[in-house]
Design a protein around this motif. Sequence first.
Motif, mmCIF file in Angstrom:
data_model
loop_
_atom_site.group_PDB
_atom_site.id
_atom_site.type_symbol
_atom_site.label_atom_id
_atom_site.label_comp_id
_atom_site.label_asym_id
_atom_site.label_seq_id
_atom_site.Cartn_x
_atom_site.Cartn_y
_atom_site.Cartn_z
ATOM 1 N N ALA A 69 42.108 -6.131 -4.338
ATOM 2 C CA ALA A 69 42.197 -7.246 -3.475
ATOM 3 C C ALA A 69 42.153 -8.578 -4.285
ATOM 4 O O ALA A 69 42.602 -9.740 -3.829
ATOM 5 N N ASP A 70 41.418 -8.465 -5.343
ATOM 6 C CA ASP A 70 41.211 -9.909 -6.234
ATOM 7 C C ASP A 70 41.856 -10.155 -7.350
ATOM 8 O O ASP A 70 42.227 -11.142 -7.848
ATOM 9 N N CYS A 71 42.270 -9.071 -8.120
ATOM 10 C CA CYS A 71 43.167 -9.258 -9.268
ATOM 11 C C CYS A 71 44.284 -8.434 -9.455
ATOM 12 O O CYS A 71 45.030 -8.495 -10.597
ATOM 13 N N GLY A 72 44.668 -7.801 -8.368
ATOM 14 C CA GLY A 72 45.731 -6.928 -8.350
ATOM 15 C C GLY A 72 46.000 -5.559 -9.417
ATOM 16 O O GLY A 72 47.114 -5.090 -9.381
ATOM 17 N N ALA A 73 44.684 -5.362 -9.748
ATOM 18 C CA ALA A 73 44.708 -4.037 -10.546
ATOM 19 C C ALA A 73 44.986 -2.826 -9.807
ATOM 20 O O ALA A 73 44.710 -2.775 -8.543
#
Length: 385
Positions: A24-28
């Motif tokens: 949700a935060d870096c798209g990993a």
Amino acid sequence: MNDWDRNKRILQELAKQGENSRCADCGAADPEWASYTLGVFICLNCSGIHRDLSGISRVKSIQLDFWDDTLVEEMRRKGNQVVKRYYEANIPPFYYKPQAADCKVLKEQWIRAKYDRKEFIAVSSPQEIFTSGKGAGDRTGCLWKRGKDKGSFRQRSFQLLEKEGILRYYSREDVKEPRGVIQVSKMNATFQPEKIGNPNGLQITFLEDGHTRNIFVYHKSGKDIVDWFNAIRAARFRYLKMAFPTAHESDLIPKCTWNYAKEGYMEKTGPMEKEHFKRRWFTLDNINRKLLYFKEPLDAYTQGEVFIGNTEHGYNVTEGLPPGVKGNKWNFGLTIRTPGRRFLFTCETEQDRKEWINVLKEVISKPMSCQDYTVEAALRRKQRR
């Protein structure tokens, strides 16, 4: 099947659905952790940052931790799409959303801005929170700057003015004449913590009298250096909108700031191809289609620049060196051919050569824009002088 196995299976299925399949935060891809208080699926790296959000976020492993029915139902009810709709409702277009490969300070401040400071929720104005009543690209404060001739960092006063389109810095706050004035139209900023040797290290690259110049700065506060970075992006965004009024916003955002395609050491010989191969630090600026080289990574000025045009205009890169040419210490050669001359390089390892050839081919395969032709012509004029 007990609660442990059943709930683990449910969470694994939820983590594959839609936006849940990426952090949700870096798209990993394929996040294996979750914040059960916020209701988002996150990666291992971002979960470490969430642990520092006391009272806001609590995390569990999807694979290893026990989840009771209540927490599983909460994750089912929320999920990344729903939570992002709330916490990312009002992000300024210039604000940088970090990716998986970005440095920790960018991710940390993005996560804190979203969940701790709630800068982007719909009921608040992120423009007001971020700028404290000023233009988004206006900022004044002190940064630690590396001297261009000496390796020491000294505190300097910086002033970024969005409407004027300049960033200037002073030796002291009480000095009237700036030590340097940088045009926003000719600059880029990128985080370089490993290169600078500071977790908050920022590299600012710009054109000065037609020559590429670097300055290296940092701030002791992660929030402050990220705020400087986003202020620079805001000023750049304003300039790009004025310079290209018909361009779509989505085409301008990648040009606010950009990371370089690849950096590292190679050996290089001169135009006669008989000169001794010398080790140099190379930076591939894929936006401006330039291969820049320096004596050392933290040099202020380039020693030279190679424009990387398109295949249709006589540019290509191949593996190996011409017959009879041999490198110095390194044996993995590559050749860049341009309409004017060819450039010969050697790499330390086969893997390094493959990476350089791949990123160079990506640039060469892209069609040239009108701006690219201008850059190419300016570089040719400079090389003739």
